[in-house]
Design a protein around this motif. Structure first.
Motif, PDB file in Angstrom:
ATOM      1  N   LEU A 121       3.433  -4.708   3.057  1.00 13.15           N
ATOM      2  CA  LEU A 121       4.306  -3.546   3.167  1.00 13.15           C
ATOM      3  C   LEU A 121       3.493  -2.274   2.943  1.00 13.15           C
ATOM      4  O   LEU A 121       2.698  -2.200   2.007  1.00 13.15           O
ATOM      5  CB  LEU A 121       5.436  -3.630   2.130  1.00 13.15           C
ATOM      6  N   VAL A 122       3.706  -1.284   3.816  1.00 15.72           N
ATOM      7  CA  VAL A 122       3.113   0.036   3.643  1.00 15.72           C
ATOM      8  C   VAL A 122       4.242   1.026   3.381  1.00 15.72           C
ATOM      9  O   VAL A 122       5.255   1.026   4.088  1.00 15.72           O
ATOM     10  CB  VAL A 122       2.307   0.484   4.879  1.00 15.72           C
ATOM     11  N   LEU A 123       4.072   1.856   2.359  1.00 16.97           N
ATOM     12  CA  LEU A 123       5.085   2.830   1.965  1.00 16.97           C
ATOM     13  C   LEU A 123       4.498   4.233   1.909  1.00 16.97           C
ATOM     14  O   LEU A 123       3.322   4.409   1.592  1.00 16.97           O
ATOM     15  CB  LEU A 123       5.634   2.516   0.568  1.00 16.97           C
ATOM     16  N   THR A 124       5.330   5.218   2.180  1.00 15.32           N
ATOM     17  CA  THR A 124       4.982   6.607   1.932  1.00 15.32           C
ATOM     18  C   THR A 124       6.273   7.402   1.772  1.00 15.32           C
ATOM     19  O   THR A 124       7.282   7.061   2.384  1.00 15.32           O
ATOM     20  CB  THR A 124       4.129   7.206   3.070  1.00 15.32           C
ATOM     21  N   GLU A 125       6.237   8.435   0.942  1.00 10.78           N
ATOM     22  CA  GLU A 125       7.407   9.308   0.834  1.00 10.78           C
ATOM     23  C   GLU A 125       7.282  10.506   1.769  1.00 10.78           C
ATOM     24  O   GLU A 125       8.160  11.353   1.812  1.00 10.78           O
ATOM     25  CB  GLU A 125       7.626   9.775  -0.599  1.00 10.78           C
ATOM     26  N   TYR A 126       6.180  10.544   2.546  1.00 12.53           N
ATOM     27  CA  TYR A 126       5.932  11.683   3.426  1.00 12.53           C
ATOM     28  C   TYR A 126       6.349  11.360   4.862  1.00 12.53           C
ATOM     29  O   TYR A 126       6.054  10.273   5.372  1.00 12.53           O
ATOM     30  CB  TYR A 126       4.456  12.080   3.370  1.00 12.53           C
ATOM     31  N   PRO A 127       7.016  12.288   5.541  1.00 12.54           N
ATOM     32  CA  PRO A 127       7.426  12.077   6.923  1.00 12.54           C
ATOM     33  C   PRO A 127       6.237  11.740   7.820  1.00 12.54           C
ATOM     34  O   PRO A 127       5.091  12.083   7.496  1.00 12.54           O
ATOM     35  CB  PRO A 127       8.063  13.420   7.313  1.00 12.54           C
ATOM     36  N   PRO A 128       6.474  11.066   8.952  1.00 15.01           N
ATOM     37  CA  PRO A 128       5.394  10.547   9.794  1.00 15.01           C
ATOM     38  C   PRO A 128       4.343  11.568  10.213  1.00 15.01           C
ATOM     39  O   PRO A 128       3.156  11.233  10.320  1.00 15.01           O
ATOM     40  CB  PRO A 128       6.144  10.000  11.019  1.00 15.01           C
ATOM     41  N   ASP A 129       4.728  12.809  10.455  1.00 14.78           N
ATOM     42  CA  ASP A 129       3.776  13.810  10.937  1.00 14.78           C
ATOM     43  C   ASP A 129       3.039  14.537   9.816  1.00 14.78           C
ATOM     44  O   ASP A 129       2.292  15.490  10.086  1.00 14.78           O
ATOM     45  CB  ASP A 129       4.501  14.848  11.802  1.00 14.78           C
ATOM     46  N   ALA A 176       0.849  -1.190   0.000  1.00 15.86           N
ATOM     47  CA  ALA A 176       0.000   0.000   0.000  1.00 15.86           C
ATOM     48  C   ALA A 176       0.885   1.241   0.000  1.00 15.86           C
ATOM     49  O   ALA A 176       1.834   1.326   0.780  1.00 15.86           O
ATOM     50  CB  ALA A 176      -0.907   0.012   1.233  1.00 15.86           C
ATOM     51  N   VAL A 177       0.588   2.185  -0.889  1.00 14.87           N
ATOM     52  CA  VAL A 177       1.342   3.435  -0.976  1.00 14.87           C
ATOM     53  C   VAL A 177       0.429   4.567  -0.518  1.00 14.87           C
ATOM     54  O   VAL A 177      -0.617   4.808  -1.121  1.00 14.87           O
ATOM     55  CB  VAL A 177       1.840   3.712  -2.407  1.00 14.87           C
ATOM     56  N   LEU A 178       0.826   5.259   0.539  1.00 16.91           N
ATOM     57  CA  LEU A 178      -0.026   6.268   1.162  1.00 16.91           C
ATOM     58  C   LEU A 178       0.265   7.674   0.647  1.00 16.91           C
ATOM     59  O   LEU A 178       1.350   7.967   0.153  1.00 16.91           O
ATOM     60  CB  LEU A 178       0.165   6.245   2.682  1.00 16.91           C
ATOM     61  N   GLY A 179      -0.727   8.548   0.840  1.00 15.40           N
ATOM     62  CA  GLY A 179      -0.575   9.960   0.507  1.00 15.40           C
ATOM     63  C   GLY A 179      -0.413  10.824   1.729  1.00 15.40           C
ATOM     64  O   GLY A 179      -0.687  12.032   1.698  1.00 15.40           O
ATOM     65  N   SER A 180       0.032  10.210   2.830  1.00 14.29           N
ATOM     66  CA  SER A 180       0.233  10.924   4.097  1.00 14.29           C
ATOM     67  C   SER A 180       1.283  10.193   4.910  1.00 14.29           C
ATOM     68  O   SER A 180       1.736   9.110   4.523  1.00 14.29           O
ATOM     69  CB  SER A 180      -1.085  10.982   4.887  1.00 14.29           C
ATOM     70  N   GLY A 181       1.660  10.777   6.054  1.00 10.42           N
ATOM     71  CA  GLY A 181       2.599  10.116   6.951  1.00 10.42           C
ATOM     72  C   GLY A 181       1.911   9.076   7.814  1.00 10.42           C
ATOM     73  O   GLY A 181       0.683   9.044   7.915  1.00 10.42           O
ATOM     74  N   PHE A 182       2.698   8.233   8.470  1.00 13.59           N
ATOM     75  CA  PHE A 182       2.145   7.130   9.253  1.00 13.59           C
ATOM     76  C   PHE A 182       1.324   7.573  10.461  1.00 13.59           C
ATOM     77  O   PHE A 182       0.549   6.789  10.999  1.00 13.59           O
ATOM     78  CB  PHE A 182       3.281   6.207   9.715  1.00 13.59           C
ATOM     79  N   HIS A 183       1.485   8.797  10.904  1.00 11.55           N
ATOM     80  CA  HIS A 183       0.695   9.281  12.041  1.00 11.55           C
ATOM     81  C   HIS A 183      -0.652   9.852  11.616  1.00 11.55           C
ATOM     82  O   HIS A 183      -1.434  10.281  12.465  1.00 11.55           O
ATOM     83  CB  HIS A 183       1.476  10.353  12.816  1.00 11.55           C
ATOM     84  N   HIS A 184      -0.921   9.870  10.317  1.00 15.15           N
ATOM     85  CA  HIS A 184      -2.171  10.443   9.806  1.00 15.15           C
ATOM     86  C   HIS A 184      -2.743   9.522   8.723  1.00 15.15           C
ATOM     87  O   HIS A 184      -2.742   9.869   7.547  1.00 15.15           O
ATOM     88  CB  HIS A 184      -1.927  11.839   9.236  1.00 15.15           C
ATOM     89  N   ILE A 185      -3.229   8.354   9.131  1.00 17.59           N
ATOM     90  CA  ILE A 185      -3.757   7.403   8.159  1.00 17.59           C
ATOM     91  C   ILE A 185      -5.068   7.923   7.566  1.00 17.59           C
ATOM     92  O   ILE A 185      -5.958   8.376   8.280  1.00 17.59           O
ATOM     93  CB  ILE A 185      -3.988   6.032   8.823  1.00 17.59           C
ATOM     94  N   TYR A 186      -5.142   7.851   6.226  1.00 13.64           N
ATOM     95  CA  TYR A 186      -6.336   8.314   5.522  1.00 13.64           C
ATOM     96  C   TYR A 186      -6.713   7.304   4.444  1.00 13.64           C
ATOM     97  O   TYR A 186      -5.844   6.825   3.725  1.00 13.64           O
ATOM     98  CB  TYR A 186      -6.061   9.682   4.874  1.00 13.64           C
ATOM     99  N   PRO A 187      -8.022   6.966   4.350  1.00 18.69           N
ATOM    100  CA  PRO A 187      -9.116   7.401   5.222  1.00 18.69           C
ATOM    101  C   PRO A 187      -9.071   6.685   6.571  1.00 18.69           C
ATOM    102  O   PRO A 187      -8.549   5.575   6.663  1.00 18.69           O
ATOM    103  CB  PRO A 187     -10.357   7.009   4.426  1.00 18.69           C
ATOM    104  N   LYS A 188      -9.640   7.313   7.587  1.00 14.27           N
ATOM    105  CA  LYS A 188      -9.563   6.754   8.937  1.00 14.27           C
ATOM    106  C   LYS A 188     -10.236   5.394   9.035  1.00 14.27           C
ATOM    107  O   LYS A 188      -9.863   4.570   9.879  1.00 14.27           O
ATOM    108  CB  LYS A 188     -10.176   7.738   9.936  1.00 14.27           C
ATOM    109  N   GLN A 189     -11.203   5.160   8.183  1.00  8.54           N
ATOM    110  CA  GLN A 189     -11.897   3.868   8.227  1.00  8.54           C
ATOM    111  C   GLN A 189     -10.968   2.721   7.829  1.00  8.54           C
ATOM    112  O   GLN A 189     -11.289   1.550   8.050  1.00  8.54           O
ATOM    113  CB  GLN A 189     -13.101   3.886   7.293  1.00  8.54           C
TER     114      GLN A 189
END
Length: 310
Positions: free
Chosen positions: A218-226, A192-205
């Motif tokens: 594996l979960v990936l993101t290029e955005y810092p955790p906050d 899964a590739v996210l559009g946010s950091g790990f402290h702000h999972i979207y969508p919350k559901q």
């Protein structure tokens, strides 16, 4: 080719032999990626001019403006973050808490490293060996699927999972979430590739789904955790979804779907594009029909995709 591959010949190999220098350059890349006032393209330029990324820390704001033609306001913001000790400490803390993969690491995805504007930094939770797994297929589509969507995915995606295909998607509502859930239910591999950091999972559901993928995939993101989710992050992360895969399968998409952005990224990266047709009575199929008219491969069973693996 990524910007790093245009840097002086042999430096990357040398860097990987010098563990101390490698760690220093890794920290500098992570640091620069968090600085305000600059872009990834700017960091690519720095890598090309100085692969050690040492000299930029000695520049004054005026020298940064003069050397890189950066507006003075941007140069001042950049200089401030370069010498912000609190920011450096947060980065050191994150390096201890999360798996952070930079473009100079051997574990960086070899296929992702070939795309334009390859991400410089990836934050990871889960099995990072999946970054080198093949075959990988991105499965995407509308956030509001039709009643037929689940049947389409069971008919096409499930057999691919049985053939040990890795499924990449964006953990959004609708098709993305269904793709990850089917992969997990079948004991398959998924990223899964996210559009946010790990402290702000979207969508919350999808917080529960996020934790399941982090444990089993594996979960990936290029955005810092906050980093919270913002609108432009999602089309931006799409280049990573398509870049990790040999092809992109569109299950359903409306005519003006955001899914089309990922398709454009895939085509630009030289990846295959597959589309599933459906009833013309459903608006969720119109985007797929348009893609097929424009040259995407029509898919009505898993074999239509598998034959391209060979």
């Amino acid at each position: 080719m990524s910007a790093w591959q245009n840097t002086p010949a042999g430096f990357l190999l040398y860097l990987r032999k010098d563990r101390c220098l490698l760690e220093t350059v890794r920290e500098r890349i992570v640091h620069l990626q968090r600085c305000r006032g600059i872009s990834r393209r700017f960091i690519y330029r720095l890598l090309q001019q100085d692969p050690s990324l040492k000299e930029i820390y000695n520049y004054t704001p005026a020298e940064i403006t003069r050397q890189f033609l950066l507006p003075h306001k941007n140069a001042s913001l950049f200089y401030s973050d370069l010498h912000n000790l609190a920011l450096r400490q947060r980065i050191l803390d994150d390096l201890k808490k999360f798996k952070i993969i930079t473009i100079v690491d051997e574990s960086y995805s070899p296929v992702l490293n070939t795309i334009k504007d390859a991400p410089l930094v990836l934050y990871a939770l889960g099995d990072t060996s999946l970054l080198s797994f093949s075959p990988a297929l991105s499965v995407i589509g509308t956030r509001k699927p039709s009643p037929d969507a689940v049947q389409k995915m069971e008919l096409i995606v499930k057999p691919l999972l049985k053939e040990n295909c890795l499924i990449v998607s964006g953990m959004a509502k609708g098709i993305d979430s269904l793709a990850h859930k089917i992969a997990l239910a079948e004991g398959g591999k998924t990223i899964a590739v996210l559009g946010s950091g790990f402290h702000h999972i979207y969508p919350k559901q999808n917080i529960s789904l996020f934790h399941q993928i982090a444990r089993k995939g594996l979960v990936l993101t290029e955005y810092p955790p906050d980093t919270p989710p913002v609108r432009y992050h999602f089309p931006e992360r799409n280049r990573i979804i398509s870049g990790l895969s040999y092809g992109t399968l569109v299950i359903e998409a409306t005519e003006r779907s955001g899914t089309l952005i990922t398709v454009e990224q895939a085509l630009d990266q030289g990846r295959e594009v597959y589309a599933v047709p459906g009833s013309p009575a459903h608006p969720q199929t119109k985007g797929c029909h348009r893609m097929i008219q424009d040259g995407a491969k029509l898919v009505h069973e898993a074999a239509d995709i598998k034959e391209d693996w060979q």
